[in-house]
Structures are given as structure tokens and as C-alpha cells.
Write a protein that holds these residues in place. Structure first.
Motif, mmCIF file in Angstrom:
data_model
loop_
_atom_site.group_PDB
_atom_site.id
_atom_site.type_symbol
_atom_site.label_atom_id
_atom_site.label_comp_id
_atom_site.label_asym_id
_atom_site.label_seq_id
_atom_site.Cartn_x
_atom_site.Cartn_y
_atom_site.Cartn_z
ATOM 1 N N LYS A 172 -2.261 38.910 -6.100
ATOM 2 C CA LYS A 172 -1.210 39.900 -6.326
ATOM 3 C C LYS A 172 -0.538 40.357 -5.032
ATOM 4 C CE LYS A 172 -1.814 40.652 -10.854
ATOM 5 N NZ LYS A 172 -0.742 40.493 -11.864
ATOM 6 N N ARG A 173 -1.176 40.139 -3.883
ATOM 7 C CA ARG A 173 -0.686 40.741 -2.647
ATOM 8 C C ARG A 173 0.716 40.275 -2.276
ATOM 9 N NH1 ARG A 173 -6.393 40.160 0.773
ATOM 10 N NH2 ARG A 173 -7.544 41.705 -0.497
ATOM 11 N N GLU A 174 0.931 38.993 -2.313
ATOM 12 C CA GLU A 174 2.266 38.490 -1.990
ATOM 13 C C GLU A 174 3.232 38.713 -3.153
ATOM 14 O OE1 GLU A 174 3.179 37.655 0.971
ATOM 15 O OE2 GLU A 174 1.112 38.105 1.547
ATOM 16 N N GLU A 175 2.696 38.702 -4.371
ATOM 17 C CA GLU A 175 3.535 38.891 -5.547
ATOM 18 C C GLU A 175 4.207 40.256 -5.542
ATOM 19 O OE1 GLU A 175 2.723 39.261 -10.317
ATOM 20 O OE2 GLU A 175 1.666 37.655 -9.260
ATOM 21 N N ILE A 176 3.521 41.260 -5.028
ATOM 22 C CA ILE A 176 4.105 42.609 -5.012
ATOM 23 C C ILE A 176 5.027 42.829 -3.812
ATOM 24 C CG2 ILE A 176 2.207 43.602 -6.325
ATOM 25 C CD1 ILE A 176 2.424 44.600 -2.764
ATOM 26 N N GLY A 177 5.076 41.852 -2.930
ATOM 27 C CA GLY A 177 5.947 41.991 -1.762
ATOM 28 C C GLY A 177 5.207 42.214 -0.470
ATOM 29 N N GLY A 178 3.873 42.176 -0.513
ATOM 30 C CA GLY A 178 3.061 42.283 0.693
ATOM 31 C C GLY A 178 3.104 43.652 1.340
ATOM 32 N N LEU A 179 2.614 43.694 2.570
ATOM 33 C CA LEU A 179 2.580 44.928 3.336
ATOM 34 C C LEU A 179 3.974 45.517 3.538
ATOM 35 C CD1 LEU A 179 -0.093 44.029 6.039
ATOM 36 C CD2 LEU A 179 -0.215 45.962 4.439
ATOM 37 N N ALA A 180 4.970 44.631 3.629
ATOM 38 C CA ALA A 180 6.341 45.100 3.878
ATOM 39 C C ALA A 180 6.825 45.996 2.734
ATOM 40 C CB ALA A 180 7.273 43.915 4.051
ATOM 41 N N TYR A 181 6.559 45.591 1.489
ATOM 42 C CA TYR A 181 7.030 46.380 0.357
ATOM 43 C C TYR A 181 6.253 47.693 0.249
ATOM 44 C CZ TYR A 181 8.683 47.656 -4.298
ATOM 45 O OH TYR A 181 9.250 48.330 -5.355
ATOM 46 N N MET A 218 -12.731 58.262 -4.145
ATOM 47 C CA MET A 218 -12.688 59.170 -2.997
ATOM 48 C C MET A 218 -12.538 58.412 -1.681
ATOM 49 S SD MET A 218 -15.506 62.038 -4.202
ATOM 50 C CE MET A 218 -14.936 63.226 -2.987
ATOM 51 N N LYS A 219 -11.702 57.366 -1.741
ATOM 52 C CA LYS A 219 -11.366 56.588 -0.550
ATOM 53 C C LYS A 219 -9.888 56.770 -0.244
ATOM 54 C CE LYS A 219 -14.865 53.028 -1.485
ATOM 55 N NZ LYS A 219 -15.088 51.579 -1.762
ATOM 56 N N PRO A 220 -9.480 56.655 1.003
ATOM 57 C CA PRO A 220 -8.058 56.818 1.341
ATOM 58 C C PRO A 220 -7.217 55.699 0.731
ATOM 59 C CG PRO A 220 -9.288 56.029 3.245
ATOM 60 C CD PRO A 220 -10.299 56.391 2.208
ATOM 61 N N ALA A 221 -6.026 56.062 0.277
ATOM 62 C CA ALA A 221 -5.092 55.076 -0.291
ATOM 63 C C ALA A 221 -3.824 55.106 0.549
ATOM 64 C CB ALA A 221 -4.791 55.411 -1.751
ATOM 65 N N ASP A 222 -3.731 54.200 1.499
ATOM 66 C CA ASP A 222 -2.527 54.076 2.313
ATOM 67 C C ASP A 222 -2.023 52.650 2.232
ATOM 68 O OD1 ASP A 222 -4.155 52.539 4.021
ATOM 69 O OD2 ASP A 222 -4.606 54.265 5.301
ATOM 70 N N VAL A 223 -1.035 52.302 3.034
ATOM 71 C CA VAL A 223 -0.428 50.977 2.948
ATOM 72 C C VAL A 223 -1.468 49.874 3.130
ATOM 73 C CG1 VAL A 223 1.177 49.389 4.069
ATOM 74 C CG2 VAL A 223 1.862 51.767 3.642
ATOM 75 N N VAL A 224 -2.325 50.034 4.116
ATOM 76 C CA VAL A 224 -3.296 48.983 4.431
ATOM 77 C C VAL A 224 -4.406 48.916 3.388
ATOM 78 C CG1 VAL A 224 -4.997 48.190 6.127
ATOM 79 C CG2 VAL A 224 -2.812 49.122 6.904
ATOM 80 N N THR A 225 -4.962 50.079 3.015
ATOM 81 C CA THR A 225 -6.093 50.060 2.069
ATOM 82 C C THR A 225 -5.657 49.633 0.673
ATOM 83 O OG1 THR A 225 -5.785 52.421 1.594
ATOM 84 C CG2 THR A 225 -7.336 51.848 3.351
ATOM 85 N N VAL A 226 -4.454 50.013 0.263
ATOM 86 C CA VAL A 226 -3.964 49.590 -1.046
ATOM 87 C C VAL A 226 -3.726 48.077 -1.051
ATOM 88 C CG1 VAL A 226 -2.023 49.712 -2.662
ATOM 89 C CG2 VAL A 226 -2.972 51.811 -1.683
ATOM 90 N N ALA A 250 5.138 58.658 -2.994
ATOM 91 C CA ALA A 250 4.576 59.999 -2.817
ATOM 92 C C ALA A 250 3.054 59.951 -2.723
ATOM 93 C CB ALA A 250 5.015 60.899 -3.970
ATOM 94 N N LEU A 251 2.426 59.092 -3.524
ATOM 95 C CA LEU A 251 0.975 58.989 -3.493
ATOM 96 C C LEU A 251 0.477 58.336 -2.218
ATOM 97 C CD1 LEU A 251 0.235 57.999 -7.205
ATOM 98 C CD2 LEU A 251 -0.082 60.218 -6.101
ATOM 99 N N LEU A 252 1.229 57.387 -1.692
ATOM 100 C CA LEU A 252 0.841 56.777 -0.422
ATOM 101 C C LEU A 252 0.947 57.785 0.718
ATOM 102 C CD1 LEU A 252 2.557 53.267 -0.797
ATOM 103 C CD2 LEU A 252 0.098 53.742 -0.786
#
Length: 456
Positions: free
Chosen positions: A81-90, A65-73, A26-28
Motif C-alpha cells: 500500500k505504501r507506494e499506492e497511497i503516494g508514499g512519504l511525499a503524499y 498509544m504510539k505516535p502517528a506521524d508521516v514516518v510512523t504511518v 489534522a490527525l498527523l
């Protein structure tokens, strides 16, 4: 969405993968919804550590006050941590798992509730270890009580509100006061004292009732609680000095207009025998509890207060008899102990929305002065009592008559109304009963050398 197993104990502990994923999704989708969850959740509330990392990254971006979307997060996460969380796919799967942020608040409440359940289970395990360990029953009981009190306090959250959000409720309250459908506070049963308090006893407040021994503060506190109970306000009297039976006798004398000394020796007059039965029935029906445990700790007080459902009035007689918790540091002074108790009682009043009558002794210096009127400096052993109290009321003897004593009452500190009020109270010791006095009191002397006729 993912077959990732966050922890080995995932099947044994309460958590909701779907709720955690829905919060983040929901936040994304809608960064503007962040405030609907931010007051409820912290990183550690997420059972899946991946979700805690993602929450942290979203929070940092939104607060900056920056955008938080799939890419920026993804970019805001530490590289490790990036691959540990499942990367962009997750992250993409999270964003696609909810159509909107409309139900975000409910998702956050589920995550928070599960986190509190896990904390409670962990605390129960720790309590079991304490129970099985070394130490006395009192020591272990205090430690276990502190553990569960911490969990309860962690679960209580408050958030700032703009005054505009509060005004509708307050205007309704003002109108209700004007119409007489509500009162400013709970009545003491003594009109003059109610007026001095600004309309009675307010919830969340601590009223210190202080006097030298034998003036009558216990009797006055009990009558106030009895009056409140008759109006439907549940009361609890914690007496560290008098036994329950003595307090019950005093209550019967008060409600039945029965001579206290005659009640104790069984030599009642015929009219008093006739009034005894109704007084006993009246007292038995009241929501009024008495506890006479000595040397109460702050934990004892909190435990007893939480045990009484719907508690609105609590009297503690008296604060200087309270004890330090078992295991307290040896270098703790008496002032340190009373400071902790005073602060804890103030927090308890706010937590439960109740009025606390905190009885206190005065030091002997007041008896050495030409004027018997106490000052704030006369409170014994701790300046914290003066600081934490919302109201401080002093009692002292002025004059004695055959039927009653004239007791002066001053309120040098009063956050509910104008401080400095002074009034006279008549105390009928033989009935353990208090009322407004027709006499005005000022800086008057006291009458000494009088016999004790139940004026305690």
C-alpha cells in the motif's frame, strides 16, 4: 494536492477530497485530536481508498498509544500500500495541508455526511432493482423499506459519555421539576394512574396494557392519547381491530359526554345535540391520528410512526394481531414473530423518544382461576413482551354498577416506580370515559353475566 483519481465514478458521487485530506492532515499534526473524529468515521466512510488505508494506519497507532506521524504511518502501512497511497511525499502533503486540528470535527462531519449520501444513493439503486424484479407489491415494499431502514439506522450514532458531562443537564431538570415548569412524564389524565407510573408516561418507554377481551383496554388507550393530544402531545393510534369511524365515534362520545349507543343510532337528547358540535370541533383540532390497517408488520409500524411529525404517543391495538414480514422464514414460530416485533417497538420508542402503549391480550387461563387478577405468565404467546416492556399494566373487571364498571388495574412490572401498585378505575362505557375510582381494590372476584353496554 494530487491529481490522483480515486475511482472511475468520482465525478458522479458526492464526496469531498479536501475534507478527507484535512481529516488525515489534522490527525498527523495532532494525534490527541483523534477522539474528535473517531466516533464519526470508519474506514469505509472515505471515498478515496488511499485515505481509508491511511485512516486505518493512524487509528491503529493512536489506539496502541504510539505516535502517528508521516514516518510512523508510512511504516504502519502494508508494503503493497505504501507506494499506492503516494508514499512519504503524499503523507507529507497531508500533514502540510492544515495548520492545526482546530476544525477537525467539522471536516469529519463533512466526510460522514457525504458517505451517508452515497449510501442513500446506492440503496435507492438497489430499491429500484427490487421494484423492477419479481414478487408482489407487499413483498417488494417490505424489502425496500428494510433497505432504507438499514441506512437510517447506520446513520444514527451514539457515543459513551461520562456522567460528569451529563450532570449539568440533569441538575437543570431536577430544578425544573421542583419548580413545576416540567413534569416527570406525559399525564394519562387519570391522577391515580399517573402516580402509579411515577409521574406519568416517560419518553422512550413501552407500557403494555393487557386484559382479556371486552374489558376496555382500547377505550382506555384512546382516552390517554386524547388527553395527551389536548396537552399538545401528538398521538397516533394504530388499530388492527376497530375501524377508524368506530374510534372517531368513541372519541366524540368521550369528549362530548354523549351517550355512545345514542350517538350510533342518532337519537341524542337535546343537551347532547348541543354538546355534539363543540365536541366535534374540539376533536378535529387535536394532533391525534388514527390508522386502521390490519396485520401490521414491524416495518409498517415504523413507517407510520416516522410519517407523523413530532409524534410523542403511539398506541398499538393489539400486538397479537401483528403479522410477520413478507418473506419471513417458514420455520418462524408465532413466538419468533412477536419477539421481533416487541424488540423492534422498544427500539422505535428509544429512537423517536416516544411513549408506546402496547395493547396485549391475556390467555384464557386467567378465567379458570379463583382469583381474576392476571399474572405475568398470562401474557399471550411471547415472553419477550414481558422482558421488553418498561411497565406492564393489567386490567380486569371487579364489579358492575348501573352507571359504570369498576375495573382493577395492577402494575406488576414497573421500571418507572415501585412495582405492585394497584388501583381502581371507573369506566363509564356509555361515554367511553375513564376516571379514578373512590373504591379500593384488592384480590377481589369479578361480577359475571352482565350485559355488554359498550364496555369494549
Amino acid at each position: 494536492m494530487s491529481d490522483h483519481d480515486p475511482r472511475p465514478d468520482a465525478s458522479a458521487l458526492p464526496w469531498s477530497c479536501e475534507a478527507e485530506q484535512s481529516v488525515l492532515g489534522a490527525l498527523l499534526v495532532d494525534n490527541a485530536a483523534y477522539d474528535r473524529a473517531a466516533d464519526l468515521l470508519r474506514r469505509q466512510d472515505f471515498f478515496d481508498t488511499r485515505h481509508g488505508d491511511i485512516w486505518d494506519a493512524i487509528s491503529r497507532l493512536v489506539l496502541a498509544m504510539k505516535p502517528a506521524d508521516v514516518v510512523t504511518v508510512f511504516d504502519a502501512l502494508p508494503e503493497a500500500k505504501r507506494e499506492e497511497i503516494g508514499g512519504l511525499a503524499y503523507l507529507g502533503q497531508l500533514a502540510a495541508c492544515v495548520p492545526s486540528a482546530a476544525n477537525l470535527r467539522r471536516y469529519a462531519e463533512i466526510v460522514r455526511e457525504r458517505a451517508m449520501q452515497r449510501a442513500l444513493m446506492q440503496t435507492a439503486d438497489e430499491a429500484l432493482e427490487v421494484a423492477r424484479g419479481e414478487g408482489s407489491f407487499e413483498e417488494k415494499s417490505d424489502r425496500i423499506g428494510s433497505l432504507f431502514a438499514t441506512v437510517r439506522e447506520t446513520g444514527q450514532r451514539s457515543k459513551p459519555l461520562f456522567v460528569g458531562d451529563l450532570m449539568a443537564q440533569r441538575v437543570d431538570h431536577y430544578n425544573a421539576l421542583a419548580q413545576g415548569t416540567v413534569t416527570p412524564g406525559i399525564s394519562t389524565g387519570i391522577p391515580g394512574l399517573d402516580e402509579a407510573l411515577g409521574g406519568g408516561m416517560w419518553p422512550g418507554k413501552v407500557i403494555v396494557l393487557a386484559a382479556r377481551p371486552g374489558v376496555g383496554k382500547t377505550s382506555l388507550a384512546q382516552q390517554i392519547l386524547l388527553h395527551g393530544a389536548e396537552a399538545g402531545h401528538t398521538g397516533l393510534l394504530l388499530s388492527q381491530e376497530m375501524e377508524r369511524t368506530e374510534l372517531v365515534d368513541r372519541a366524540v362520545a368521550n369528549l362530548g359526554s354523549i351517550g355512545y349507543s345514542r350517538l350510533l343510532n342518532g337519537k341524542l337528547s337535546n343537551p347532547e345535540w348541543q354538546r355534539l358540535g363543540p365536541a366535534v370541533d374540539r376533536l378535529a383540532a387535536l394532533p391525534f391520528a388514527i390508522d386502521d390497517q390490519a396485520a401490521l408488520t414491524l416495518h409498517d409500524i415504523r413507517t407510520k410512526a416516522f410519517a407523523i411529525k413530532g409524534l410523542r404517543l403511539l398506541a398499538i391495538d393489539y400486538v397479537q394481531l401483528c403479522a410477520a414480514p413478507k418473506g419471513a422464514p417458514r420455520n418462524h414460530t408465532r413466538n419468533d414473530v412477536l419477539t421481533e416485533i416487541s424488540r423492534g417497538i422498544k427500539a422505535l420508542a428509544k429512537d423517536l423518544g416516544l411513549t408506546v402503549l402496547l395493547l396485549s391480550q391475556l390467555n384464557r387461563d386467567v378465567e379458570k382461576r379463583s382469583s381474576p387478577e392476571p399474572t405475568l405468565a398470562d401474557l399471550r404467546e411471547s415472553g419477550a413482551i414481558e422482558q421488553d416492556a418498561d411497565v406492564i399494566a393489567f386490567l380486569w373487571r371487579v364489579r358492575e354498577y348501573e352507571s359504570h364498571r369498576l375495573i382493577a388495574c395492577s402494575l406488576p412490572k414497573n421500571r418507572q416506580a415501585k412495582p405492585g401498585a394497584k388501583l381502581g378505575l371507573d369506566f363509564e362505557g356509555h361515554y367511553q370515559r375513564w376516571r379514578d375510582s373512590a373504591e379500593k381494590v384488592g384480590h377481589t372476584g369479578s361480577v359475571g353475566g352482565s350485559a355488554d353496554l359498550g364496555f369494549n
